[in-house]
Scaffold this active site. Sequence first.
Site, mmCIF file in Angstrom:
data_model
loop_
_atom_site.group_PDB
_atom_site.id
_atom_site.type_symbol
_atom_site.label_atom_id
_atom_site.label_comp_id
_atom_site.label_asym_id
_atom_site.label_seq_id
_atom_site.Cartn_x
_atom_site.Cartn_y
_atom_site.Cartn_z
ATOM 1 N N CYS A 131 42.804 40.967 33.084
ATOM 2 C CA CYS A 131 41.813 41.810 33.773
ATOM 3 C C CYS A 131 41.869 43.292 33.397
ATOM 4 C CB CYS A 131 41.950 41.644 35.278
ATOM 5 S SG CYS A 131 43.651 41.731 35.841
ATOM 6 N N HIS A 244 40.712 47.192 40.279
ATOM 7 C CA HIS A 244 41.772 47.899 39.556
ATOM 8 C C HIS A 244 41.265 49.284 39.117
ATOM 9 C CE1 HIS A 244 44.065 44.316 39.514
ATOM 10 N NE2 HIS A 244 44.000 43.980 38.243
#
Length: 349
Positions: A131, A244
């Site tokens: 990711c 994130h």
Amino acid sequence: MSNSYSVAILGATGAVGREILELLESRNFPVSDLKLLASERSAGQTLPFRGENLPVEAVKSEAIFKNVDLVLASAGSSTSKTWAPIAVEKGAVVIDNSSAFRMHPEVPLVVPEVNGEAVANHKGIIANPNCTTILMTVAVWPLHQAQPVKRIVAATYQSASGAGAKAMAELKAQAREILEGKQPTSQVFPYPLAFNLFPHNSPLNDWGYCEEEMKMVNETRKIFDNQQIRITATCVRVPVLRAHSEAINLEFENPLSPEEAKEILQKAPGIKLVEDWQKNYFPMPVEATGKDEVLVGRIRQDISHPCGLELWLCGDQIRKGAALNAVQIAELLVEKGLLKKLAVGTKVN
Ligand code: A2P
């Protein structure tokens, strides 16, 4: 129906699996038949899809992949290692979200905005990158096209979602426990994450880098098809639920001004420029949550280097960092006519 496909989601009950399910529906992916697969723990549950409640089945035998055209897998590395080659042998194409096959030389590692053309080389399995790597490459690639990047220094601020649905639940429970004056309990994470942070707890190598940091290095090089680019990263888990953030320092071969970088990023696919310097307003994980785009901002000259640039980004880890990227790869396969049955016996182990 010739132009719709029999699809299976392996890990359908997980944080990423559920998002894949939602994306197949909202993006109108041509699904003729959908199998929801998970562990025995979830057998008997149902999940909604196009107004119906579909049953979740446990993956127990090879037969479950019979007549499946596409498997979207997000059930961890060992589950993928067990079932992906079997699904391929049964004739399916597998888009795998785990790290099991990412560095395999015969497995394309794809971020559609960067190296979508790589899907053409698939032999049954296509890997979805890590990711943090996906989010970083979407932002860095268009700049690298304009002015080659020599070195990337990244620091990540990674949400609980990267460790799955149970980790998100643990973060909420810990926050509640602390606010009630209790000791926080940790089962998924090694240490309390609520009101805390810690360096990413994946295994460390002999040089002191953790696995997550090495994924950013090795996967970026594979996606960019460039083994020369120098990359270093420090990955940190922070008490954010599902997006994130990354602070990225880029060193180019020749200077690229912040103005040029902004102009490039404004037009780049998958990016939204978010900056209001007067208000000190820049990308935030809560605002990236649920969004398809990677939010990029705070683009400024690195005052320590004439060829350096600093930027800050936030991206939904479950969406573009995992589920959306996988579904975009599936869409590419459909668009390019590459989602058809492979000869039985084609295999990547
Ligand atoms: P289950 O819910 O039955 O445990 P997350 O990353 O959010 O924790 O989700 C992991 C996903 O992978 C879940 O859907 C989980 O199913 C599934 N999974 C975990 N282990 C296995 C396994 N051995 N076989 C099949 N699915 C698995």
